[in-house]
Design an enzyme around this catalytic site. Structure first.
Site, PDB file in Angstrom:
ATOM      1  N   THR A  51       0.845  -1.198   0.000  1.00  0.00           N
ATOM      2  CA  THR A  51       0.000   0.000   0.000  1.00  0.00           C
ATOM      3  C   THR A  51       0.877   1.244   0.000  1.00  0.00           C
ATOM      4  OG1 THR A  51      -1.693  -1.232   1.164  1.00  0.00           O
ATOM      5  CG2 THR A  51      -1.909   1.158   1.180  1.00  0.00           C
ATOM      6  N   LYS A  79       7.113  10.136  21.044  1.00  0.00           N
ATOM      7  CA  LYS A  79       7.193  11.056  22.193  1.00  0.00           C
ATOM      8  C   LYS A  79       5.821  11.343  22.789  1.00  0.00           C
ATOM      9  CE  LYS A  79      11.023  13.549  20.001  1.00  0.00           C
ATOM     10  NZ  LYS A  79      11.353  14.832  19.363  1.00  0.00           N
ATOM     11  N   ARG A 100      -2.566   5.125   7.419  1.00  0.00           N
ATOM     12  CA  ARG A 100      -2.856   3.772   7.923  1.00  0.00           C
ATOM     13  C   ARG A 100      -2.638   3.796   9.432  1.00  0.00           C
ATOM     14  NH1 ARG A 100      -0.762  -1.890   5.599  1.00  0.00           N
ATOM     15  NH2 ARG A 100      -2.497  -1.384   4.217  1.00  0.00           N
TER      16      ARG A 100
HETATM   17  C1  NCD Z   1      -3.974  -5.899   3.770  1.00  0.00           C
HETATM   18  C2  NCD Z   1      -4.166  -4.957   4.930  1.00  0.00           C
HETATM   19  O1  NCD Z   1      -3.242  -4.242   5.336  1.00  0.00           O
HETATM   20  O2  NCD Z   1      -5.305  -4.905   5.388  1.00  0.00           O
HETATM   21  N1  NCD Z   1      -2.746  -5.688   3.116  1.00  0.00           N
HETATM   22  C3  NCD Z   1      -2.743  -4.830   2.039  1.00  0.00           C
HETATM   23  O3  NCD Z   1      -2.944  -3.642   2.186  1.00  0.00           O
HETATM   24  N2  NCD Z   1      -2.579  -5.372   0.826  1.00  0.00           N
HETATM   25  C4  NCD Z   1      -4.218  -7.329   4.066  1.00  0.00           C
HETATM   26  C5  NCD Z   1      -3.478  -7.970   5.205  1.00  0.00           C
HETATM   27  O4  NCD Z   1      -2.640  -7.355   5.877  1.00  0.00           O
HETATM   28  O5  NCD Z   1      -3.738  -9.156   5.430  1.00  0.00           O
END
Ligand code: NCD
Length: 305
Positions: A51, A79, A100
């Site tokens: 990603t 921190k 994320r």
């Molecule tokens: C997924 C996630 O991060 O949700 N990975 C991704 O972005 N391709 C799937 C996973 O971690 O299993």
């Protein structure tokens, strides 16, 4: 498509999805733009390979650049800085943010503190809408998106890619079969949303009965990091694994997908079969994220030199 932020796949109508996938196909075919002044902020509070790297690649292929917070360990988060403060500061550096985070709802929260677009790259066990767009691109390329039967197998409880994809598929004429152990079935809220959308869905604890009907089998990893109890994880780890022999019962044109990373749910011998599509799926992350960024970033990209 006109959204300020992309937090959930539920925001995407069929028309939105088609517009992104069509634009992605143009980028796949070599279309270039020159967004030389655009900067994308990458805020990844959880591990990522595909990603993060495909967003980075996509922004650079559009002519722009990225600024990256790096790991949590090397940032001021260590921190004790709050998410709200971090995103407010980085929003002053970049034209859009990709976030994320391990907490469900984090991207929505972040979007309330900034004026630039926030793109959810996974919020805990919540949503992962950009993965869904590349999944839909892959499904459209391989099976089409109408009058098809899709099986989604593995960790349906914690798998955010599943939650996003299942919702988005209700915009299309798709029969959905969910295959998991009882303890990892789809969460109630996701089942409720599917029901409300009038989706054609069935749940199963075994793949064998439904495999011959499938056009697409979407396999997922058991999300070990989200299990409150390691013992609970051990009980289900290793179940729902497929290998080339399993697929003897499948249709010849079955498409096997996986968001990756895989652990052991797909045996390496499947990689050599015609069914395996997961590496193409991962490559599709670049044109799809190019399309999304080009459509969400302010201004237009102009012509490439
Ligand atoms: C997924 C996630 O991060 O949700 N990975 C991704 O972005 N391709 C799937 C996973 O971690 O299993």
């Amino acid at each position: 498509m006109r959204h300020d932020h992309l937090i959930s796949a539920r925001q995407l109508s069929r028309g939105d999805v088609e517009a992104v996938l069509d634009r992605a196909a143009e980028f796949d075919a070599g279309e270039r733009v020159a967004r030389d002044d655009d900067l994308l902020g990458l805020l990844f509070f959880e591990p990522s390979t595909r990603t993060k790297m495909s967003f980075d690649t996509a922004m650079k292929r559009l002519g722009g650049d990225t600024v990256d917070m790096g790991t949590v360990e090397s940032s001021s988060v260590k921190k004790g800085e709050s998410l709200a403060d971090t995103v407010r500061v980085v929003a002053g550096y970049a034209d859009a943010l990709v976030l994320r985070h391990p907490s469900e709802g984090a991207a929505k929260l972040a979007s309330e503190f900034v004026d630039v677009p926030v793109i959810n790259a996974g919020d805990g066990a919540g949503q992962h809408p950009t993965q869904t767009l590349l999944d839909l691109y892959t499904i459209r390329e391989n099976a089409g998106l109408d009058d098809i039967t899709v099986g989604i197998m593995g960790d349906l409880k914690y798998g955010r890619t599943v939650h996003s994809l299942a919702g988005a598929l209700t915009e299309f004429d798709v029969r959905q079969h969910f295959i998991s152990p009882e303890s990892l079935r789809l969460p109630k809220n996701v089942r409720y949303d599917l029901h409300e959308a009038g989706a054609d869905v069935r749940e199963h604890t075994e793949l064998a009965g439904v495999l011959p009907e499938l056009d697409v089998l979407y396999v997922t990893r058991i999300q070990r990091e989200r299990f409150p109890d390691e013992n609970e994880y051990r009980q289900v780890a290793g179940e729902y694994r497929i290998d080339a022999d399993t697929l003897d019962a499948a249709r010849d044109d079955l498409t096997v997908m996986h968001p990756l990373p895989r652990v052991d749910e797909i045996a390496p011998d499947v990689d050599e079969t015609e069914y395996a599509t997961y590496f193409d799926q991962a490559h599709n992350g670049v044109p799809v994220r190019m399309a999304l960024l080009d459509m969400m970033l302010p201004g237009d990209g102009g012509d490439a030199r």
